[in-house]
Design an enzyme around this catalytic site. Structure first.
Site, PDB file in Angstrom:
ATOM      1  N   LYS A  38      96.984 -39.542   0.099  1.00 43.78           N
ATOM      2  CA  LYS A  38      95.649 -39.231  -0.416  1.00 43.78           C
ATOM      3  C   LYS A  38      95.855 -38.350  -1.643  1.00 43.78           C
ATOM      4  O   LYS A  38      96.049 -37.127  -1.511  1.00 43.78           O
ATOM      5  CB  LYS A  38      94.796 -38.528   0.642  1.00 43.78           C
ATOM      6  N   ASN A 176      82.243 -51.586   7.852  1.00 46.33           N
ATOM      7  CA  ASN A 176      82.464 -50.556   8.864  1.00 46.33           C
ATOM      8  C   ASN A 176      81.116 -50.056   9.398  1.00 46.33           C
ATOM      9  O   ASN A 176      80.355 -49.412   8.679  1.00 46.33           O
ATOM     10  CB  ASN A 176      83.243 -49.386   8.256  1.00 46.33           C
TER      11      ASN A 176
END
Length: 204
Positions: A38, A176
């Site tokens: 990340k 999602n």
């Protein structure tokens, strides 16, 4: 096998980390050396003298490659706010080259690198750099996460236009279901499937 993926999505809090961790676990289960990354995280806690973001912790827990934190997460800002504002507050300049060097180092350690972006595609990192431009610089396949809730169609289609206009390689997309009370879920999904036609819908 050497492979990498860039996980981005419609917004913040829509499941990018969940999808990234699921992808990591799937490849780990197949016997590959996999590491999550990340590049920019905002919202961190002090753990053993280091500032660590919760998403970064989850990525590292899912990975089976032991990589230095400063490669996994080159930029970690304390406040949970937009990255360019957090960087300004901490008087830090986000440098693309630093991220690319960390990514390259991770590719030497792992078979597969799963990179998670911050927020959506046009989130600024500084005045001349967005998440979309970071994705273009990495030049790796994108997995796009749609947080299924009211308003997601607009966010998804605007993002799709950005990816197509910039010729970013879209590997697939994920719907999602983050809002269990979402009305007309099937109809919203069908609309997205129509617009993402030709791009594989992935299951996580």
């Amino acid at each position: 096998m050497k492979q990498a993926f860039f996980i981005t999505g419609t917004d913040t809090g829509i499941g990018k980390t969940f999808v990234a961790c699921q992808l990591i676990r799937q490849y780990v289960a197949q016997g590959y050396r996999v590491v999550g990354m990340k590049p920019i995280a905002a919202g961190c806690d002090l753990v053993d003298g280091q500032w660590v973001n919760e998403d970064v912790k989850l990525l590292m827990q899912a990975s089976n490659v032991d990589a230095p934190l400063h490669w996994v997460n080159p930029y970690c800002f304390k406040a949970p706010i937009a990255p360019h504002i957090a960087a300004q507050q901490e008087n830090i300049a986000i440098q693309l080259e630093v991220i690319l060097q960390a990514y390259q180092a991770l590719t030497e350690l792992a078979d597969i690198v799963v990179v998670e972006g911050a927020g959506g595609l046009l989130v600024p990192l500084h005045a001349e750099l967005t998440i979309a431009e970071l994705a273009a610089a990495l030049n790796i396949p994108i997995i796009f996460v749609v947080g299924m809730r009211l308003g997601c169609i607009n966010h998804a289609l605007l993002s799709l236009e950005v990816m197509q206009a910039r010729h970013l390689p879209i590997q697939g997309w994920v719907a999602n279901p983050i809002d269990p009370a979402m009305q007309c879920y099937a109809e919203n999904l069908a609309t997205l499937q129509q617009h993402f036609k030709g791009i594989p819908q992935l299951q996580c």
